[in-house]
Write an enzyme that holds these catalytic residues in place. Structure first.
Site, PDB file in Angstrom:
ATOM      1  CG  ASP A   1     -44.143  20.676  19.991  1.00  0.00           C
ATOM      2  OD1 ASP A   1     -44.964  20.544  20.908  1.00  0.00           O
ATOM      3  OD2 ASP A   1     -44.443  20.661  18.789  1.00  0.00           O
TER       4      ASP A   1
ATOM      5  NE  ARG B   1     -43.977  13.060  17.862  1.00  0.00           N
ATOM      6  CZ  ARG B   1     -44.155  14.076  17.044  1.00  0.00           C
ATOM      7  NH1 ARG B   1     -43.907  15.313  17.462  1.00  0.00           N
ATOM      8  NH2 ARG B   1     -44.580  13.885  15.817  1.00  0.00           N
TER       9      ARG B   1
ATOM     10  CG  HIS C   1     -48.380  17.340  21.270  1.00  0.00           C
ATOM     11  ND1 HIS C   1     -48.118  18.073  20.140  1.00  0.00           N
ATOM     12  CD2 HIS C   1     -47.220  16.693  21.574  1.00  0.00           C
ATOM     13  CE1 HIS C   1     -46.859  17.893  19.761  1.00  0.00           C
ATOM     14  NE2 HIS C   1     -46.294  17.051  20.607  1.00  0.00           N
TER      15      HIS C   1
ATOM     16  CB  CYS D   1     -47.994  24.273  17.568  1.00  0.00           C
ATOM     17  SG  CYS D   1     -49.305  23.139  17.836  1.00  0.00           S
TER      18      CYS D   1
HETATM   19  C1  CIR Z   1     -44.983  17.201  14.684  1.00  0.00           C
HETATM   20  O1  CIR Z   1     -45.493  16.122  14.409  1.00  0.00           O
HETATM   21  O2  CIR Z   1     -44.113  17.321  15.530  1.00  0.00           O
HETATM   22  C2  CIR Z   1     -45.457  18.422  13.916  1.00  0.00           C
HETATM   23  N1  CIR Z   1     -45.783  18.039  12.580  1.00  0.00           N
HETATM   24  C3  CIR Z   1     -46.642  19.071  14.594  1.00  0.00           C
HETATM   25  C4  CIR Z   1     -46.305  19.601  15.941  1.00  0.00           C
HETATM   26  C5  CIR Z   1     -47.435  20.360  16.528  1.00  0.00           C
HETATM   27  N2  CIR Z   1     -47.083  20.905  17.779  1.00  0.00           N
HETATM   28  C6  CIR Z   1     -47.905  21.009  18.811  1.00  0.00           C
HETATM   29  O3  CIR Z   1     -49.033  20.549  18.759  1.00  0.00           O
HETATM   30  N3  CIR Z   1     -47.456  21.552  19.920  1.00  0.00           N
END
Ligand code: CIR
Length: 255
Positions: free
Chosen positions: A70, A134, A164, A247
């Protein structure tokens, strides 16, 4: 001439993962030892597929810091350091910036823009970006201006009902995606698609194979019928944190 290396940037999993951000899931306890074992296996699988795994040190106070995807978008020509949509995740950025600086020319998403790398899907010269809880419109416009000189076209896609864009669609071959059609219209992407359930749409394309979550076992034969070599990876603990296989790494080539 220097040979091309495949790099995977990952980050050690902190004990604070049980305080992670949650958007759609109800909080259920993550078994830390099991999550760490699964994460270690994920890194071993990447190494087996030819990646030099660079594991960044644990960030004990940043619960979601294992989800390195991310914090950046890495293209062949440059990397874009994002500004994550969740405020609790913004402190993840400096260490990712430092890790990428030796490999790529860097660009940044600035306030008031927000982009999570999980919303960014590259298909050839097109970059699809999820407009989600996001990633905002300003972030998408900044990304569009950054990549235009490199000859990429940015296509915004509204994301409703999943965290996402890549929670619901991922690339498994140059012209093939797996997609949860409950959330997204496969016609948007202009390539062949395989319909998969929500818990199987986040797959990770690596050198010569695709990593598929064990929740996607039922779609393996469909993928193989398209000539995709599949390897199952158990991601069940981090799935409780709304994390998928893409991720937990930033994959790219370097010389
Ligand atoms: C979040 O909510 O940001 C984290 N708990 C999960 C992020 C997952 N990232 C992704 O799908 N790229």
């Amino acid at each position: 001439m220097n040979p091309t290396r495949s790099i995977a940037i990952t980050r050690a999993l902190p004990a604070s993962i049980n305080r992670c951000e949650l958007t759609y899931h109800t909080r259920t306890p993550i078994d830390l030892a099991r999550a760490r074992a699964q994460h270690a296996e994920y890194q071993r699988v990447l190494a087996r597929h030819g990646y030099e795994v660079i594991e960044l040190p644990e960030e004990p106070e940043l619960p979601d810091s294992v989800f390195v995807e991310d914090a950046a978008v890495v293209l062949d020509e440059c990397a874009i350091i994002t500004r994550p949509g969740a405020e609790s995740r913004r402190a993840e950025i400096p260490t990712i910036r430092a890790a990428l600086a030796r490999y790529r020319e860097l660009h940044e998403i600035n306030e008031p823009g927000t982009v999570d790398g999980g919303d960014v899907l590259r298909l050839g010269r097109r970059i699809f970006v999820g407009l989600s809880t996001r990633t905002n419109q300003d972030g998408i416009e900044q990304l569009r201006s950054i990549v235009k000189p490199y000859d990429y076209q940015v296509v915004a896609v509204e994301v409703n009902g999943s965290l996402h864009l890549k929670s619901s669609v991922t690339v498994v071959a140059d012209d093939l995606v797996v997609i949860d059609t409950e959330v997204l219209d496969p016609g948007l992407f202009g390539v062949r698609s395989i319909e998969v359930p929500a818990n199987a749409a986040n797959m990770l394309r690596v050198n010569n194979a695709v990593l598929c979550p064990t929740t996607g076992t039922s779609v393996v034969t469909k993928l193989e019928a398209h000539g995709v070599q599949v390897e199952l990876v158990d991601n069940s603990e981090l799935a409780k944190a709304e994390g998928g296989l893409t991720c937990c790494s930033l994959l790219f080539n370097a010389t």
